[in-house]
Enzyme design. Structure first.
Site, short mmCIF file in Angstrom:
data_model
loop_
_atom_site.label_atom_id
_atom_site.label_comp_id
_atom_site.label_asym_id
_atom_site.label_seq_id
_atom_site.Cartn_x
_atom_site.Cartn_y
_atom_site.Cartn_z
N GLY A 17 -18.69 -14.66 15.82
CA GLY A 17 -19.61 -13.71 15.88
C GLY A 17 -20.07 -14.55 17.83
CB SER A 46 -15.18 -13.69 18.65
OG SER A 46 -15.64 -14.16 18.37
CE LYS A 90 -19.94 -10.52 10.35
NZ LYS A 90 -19.89 -11.67 10.79
CD GLU A 92 -13.80 -14.26 8.55
OE1 GLU A 92 -14.11 -13.05 9.28
OE2 GLU A 92 -15.08 -13.92 7.61
CD GLU A 141 -22.44 -13.62 9.14
OE1 GLU A 141 -22.15 -13.42 8.44
OE2 GLU A 141 -21.86 -13.79 10.03
CG ASN A 159 -18.49 -8.34 7.35
OD1 ASN A 159 -19.67 -7.55 5.96
ND2 ASN A 159 -18.50 -9.54 7.37
CG HIS A 215 -18.35 -13.96 5.59
ND1 HIS A 215 -19.19 -14.93 5.97
CD2 HIS A 215 -17.72 -12.83 6.61
CE1 HIS A 215 -19.19 -14.11 8.19
NE2 HIS A 215 -18.13 -13.00 7.41
#
Ligand code: PGA
Length: 258
Positions: A173, A212, A13, A167, A98, A11, A96
């Protein structure tokens, strides 16, 4: 589907101008044809068509990071699933964290987007689920995941068109990951949950771990039972580390030129 696993998806992003994504695509192609496993990349919308064209025939899956739930209409700034398919991309990431937590997307919205992606004929939907740090600390992980599976994934989806990415939000991250035992028990739980939720054979759905994942921890994470692959953010921007994750999970490339 034998040979399909591991599924390792990058991904990208909101990273990559044209020259970056062209270079990254060339580097991935140079590893040679894939002989085992499924590799995929998810560039920003602006690069989707160029990357899909560059990787055509390589066997590398190209997908979008999101799509709108409507087929078309007055939705300024949005991109429909049919538009994604029109670029030559064949996959889409939905839900996702985010977008769920950063932009307030609900399970119902993710579900509507999934239906629209199926209607548009996209071959693969990567639906992301995961608990926040406070839910994790409150030991709510499985309850949260059950609710997200129930609410976000259309029960009549063909299991071959679905990838579920687990996730944990707190692992994205951050350089932190759950323990091997925690990942194993969540994935085993999800396997059963998907079997109960889906009309088709939910046990056959590929379940990725994300958060990660790097070349260095990939051998442990991808070696866990019921981990069928990885959804990779940061490390997918480095082609060498990304390929390392893929091969750590049992993926392979033909030697270049063979
Ligand atoms: P990360 O991101 O690998 O940078 O933690 C994972 C993701 O957001 O899919």
């Amino acid at each position: 589907m034998p040979g399909r696993r591991p599924l390792v998806f990058g991904n990208w992003k909101m990273n990559g101008l044209g020259q970056d994504t062209r270079a990254l695509s060339d580097r991935l192609k140079a590893f040679g044809p894939i002989t085992r496993g499924t590799l995929g990349v998810f560039p920003p919308f602006t690069q989707l068509q160029a990357v899909a064209e560059k990787l055509r025939g390589s066997g590398i899956v190209v997908g979008a990071q999101d799509c709108h739930e409507a087929a078309n209409g007055a939705y300024t700034g949005s991109v429909s699933a049919a538009m994604v398919a029109d670029t030559g991309a064949t996959a889409v990431i939905l839900g996702h964290s985010e977008r769920r937590h950063g932009l307030g997307e609900s399970d119902a919205l993710v579900n509507a987007k999934a239906k629209s992606a199926l209607d548009a004929g996209l071959a693969l939907l990567v639906i992301c689920i995961g608990e926040t740090e406070s839910e994790y600390l409150d030991k709510q992980t499985l309850a949260v995941l059950d609710r997200q599976v129930e609410g976000s994934i259309p029960a009549d989806i063909d299991p071959d068109r679905l990838v579920v990415a687990y996730e944990p939000v707190w692992a994205i991250g951050t350089g932190r990951t759950p323990s091997r035992e925690e990942i194993a028990s969540v994935h085993a739980h999800l396997r059963g949950r998907l079997a109960a939720h889906l009309k088709g054979d939910g046990r056959s759905v590929a379940i990725q771990y994300g958060g990660s994942v790097k070349g260095a921890n990939a051998p442990v994470i991808l070696g866990i039972a019921d981990v069928d692959g990885a959804l990779v953010g940061g490390a997918s921007l480095d082609p060498v580390d990304f390929a390392k994750i893929f091969t750590a999970g049992g993926g392979s490339f033909a030697a270049p030129g063979s």
